[in-house]
Design an enzyme around this catalytic site. Structure first.
Site, PDB file in Angstrom:
ATOM      1  CG  PHE A 122      72.799  61.651 -10.027  1.00  0.00           C
ATOM      2  CD1 PHE A 122      73.511  62.000 -11.110  1.00  0.00           C
ATOM      3  CD2 PHE A 122      73.351  61.151  -8.919  1.00  0.00           C
ATOM      4  CE1 PHE A 122      74.938  61.663 -11.372  1.00  0.00           C
ATOM      5  CE2 PHE A 122      75.001  61.198  -8.906  1.00  0.00           C
ATOM      6  CZ  PHE A 122      75.642  61.286 -10.064  1.00  0.00           C
ATOM      7  CG  HIS A 339      63.138  73.531  21.718  1.00  0.00           C
ATOM      8  ND1 HIS A 339      64.483  73.992  20.709  1.00  0.00           N
ATOM      9  CD2 HIS A 339      62.248  74.127  20.907  1.00  0.00           C
ATOM     10  CE1 HIS A 339      64.019  75.093  19.865  1.00  0.00           C
ATOM     11  NE2 HIS A 339      62.798  75.128  20.144  1.00  0.00           N
ATOM     12  CD  GLU A 364      74.100  65.689  -3.845  1.00  0.00           C
ATOM     13  OE1 GLU A 364      74.970  66.242  -4.128  1.00  0.00           O
ATOM     14  OE2 GLU A 364      73.026  65.846  -4.179  1.00  0.00           O
TER      15      GLU A 364
END
Ligand code: COS
Length: 383
Positions: A122, A339, A364
């Site tokens: 796109f 973590h 997007e």
């Protein structure tokens, strides 16, 4: 809308197994080689992943938005670059043709997109036109029964390998706004379509982007999507409405994976004589991430169901993209924190995901564009 719960549950089980047994074990290889292993690509094709949301009459699975969202959440549980390779054929690379294309255009291209025989892409963004998409400068000037395209498109996902491009270009140079833009279907082997070198990105290794340059690229006039000039911007916006919901669902899937990684680590590691998961400050992070992922799930499912009933979900799709992309960023940040030092090390998946998810807040439509769309639609509806 779920059409056949049993069939969907089988599909979700199959995809979940594929993610667990084939994709997750290959995540490091994907990142190291910066490529989807070819055998996995073939397996994706065989499973029909390239045609998930393409209607059955064109050879796809024809998933409804709700079904597609559930599938995207499953696929989100592994590296986003795996999804990227077939995501454009279901989403931004095919939807322009599906939503606004003529019967002939659909019949000619969509079946091959559904099988993955051809890859699509796109082309909206340009060097000087990102969030302000209507200001794009690529031109398409009519010349007999062709249009001649000139201009540069930037950061084009799957650009290095795509066989088919949906390209937004200005057919009316006198109209500098959205109304001067048309959408074209351009085959990747058209003379004058030049691919730049692959971009060196922060994350999502294995998914490639590059510049696509049009240098007097002659495209048949019949390739204008829908056969009408001036509709291309609206086509792009409609494509993005759907894409934004899909990406939101992927964000929820990634967030679920990160919650799982965090919980697993917190139950394995001991500090101060107890497992991390027994420490209340760690519990707060786990609970916040779980809650936010669930909120994203609920939003996406609601918007997807509404879309399936025919409701215009432009505002809701932007609400979902705004929340879910930011949410998964926070969840990834907490996953690294849970973590500790290990979270900063490349051998733990959360380090890679931390970089991968950064893109969700940008592509997007950035978070700021989603805010703008939501607020503008609110004002428009209220007046
Ligand atoms: N569906 C259908 N039509 C739409 C639409 C939608 N979701 N959104 C806008 N339109 C129409 C408008 O109705 C308007 O039509 P009329 O001229 O007939 O009234 C036309 O398109 C222009 O819309 P608008 O005036 O809102 O355009 P703007 O230039 O002001 O802004 C934004 C549009 C900012 C929302 C748009 O440029 C955008 O989404 N930018 C981000 C681009 C992006 O997501 N890029 C990511 C890269 S692609 S992966």
């Amino acid at each position: 809308m779920i059409r056949d719960p049993e069939l969907l549950s089988q599909l979700l089980d199959t995809i979940s197994r594929f993610v667990r047994e084939r994709l997750i074990p290959n995540e490091e290889r994907l990142a190291e080689e910066d490529a989807v292993p070819p055998e996995l690509l073939e397996e994706m094709k065989e499973m029909g992943l390239f045609g998930l949301s393409i209607p059955e009459e064109y050879g796809g699975l024809g998933l409804t938005m709700e079904e597609e969202a559930l599938v995207a959440m499953e696929i989100g549980k592994t590296s986003p670059a795996f999804r990227s390779v077939f995501g454009t054929n279901n989403g931004i690379g095919a939807q322009g043709i599906l939503i606004d294309g003529t019967q002939e255009q659909k019949a000619k291209y969509v079946p091959r997109l559904a099988t993955g025989e051809i890859l699509s892409s796109f082309c909206l963004t340009e060097p000087d036109s990102g969030s302000d998409a209507a200001s794009l400068r690529t031109t398409a000037i009519r010349d007999g029964d062709h249009y001649i395209l000139n201009g540069t498109k930037r950061y084009i996902t799957n650009g290095p390998e795509a066989d088919l491009f949906t390209v937004m270009a200005r057919t009316d140079p006198a109209n500098k706004g959205a109304g001067g833009i048309s959408a074209f279907i351009v085959q990747g082997d058209t003379p004058g379509l030049i691919r730049g070198p692959a971009d060196n990105k922060m994350g999502q290794k294995g998914a490639h982007t590059c510049d696509i340059i049009f240098d007097n690229c002659r495209v048949p006039a019949e390739n204008i999507i829908g056969g009408k000039e001036g509709q291309g911007f609206k086509t792009a916006m409609k494509v993005l409405d759907r894409g934004r919901l899909h990406i939101s669902a992927v964000c929820v899937g990634v967030a679920d994976r990160l919650v799982e990684e965090s919980l697993h680590y917190a139950m394995e590691r001991k500090q101060f004589g107890a497992m991390l998961a027994d420490h209340q400050l760690i519990q707060a992070m786990l609970a916040d991430s779980k809650t936010e992922a669930y909120a994203g799930y609920a939003m996406v499912m609601d918007a997807a169901r509404r879309k399936d009933t025919g409701e215009n979900v432009s505002t809701l799709a932007s609400c979902c993209k705004l929340f879910c992309a930011e949410m998964v960023g926070r969840v990834a940040d907490r996953a690294v924190q849970v973590h500790g030092g290990a979270g900063y090390m490349a051998e733990y998946a959360v380090e890679r995901f931390y970089r991968d998810v950064r893109l969700f807040r940008i592509y997007e439509g950035t978070t700021q564009i989603q805010q703008l769309v939501v607020a503008r639609n609110m004002v428009r509806e209220a007046s």
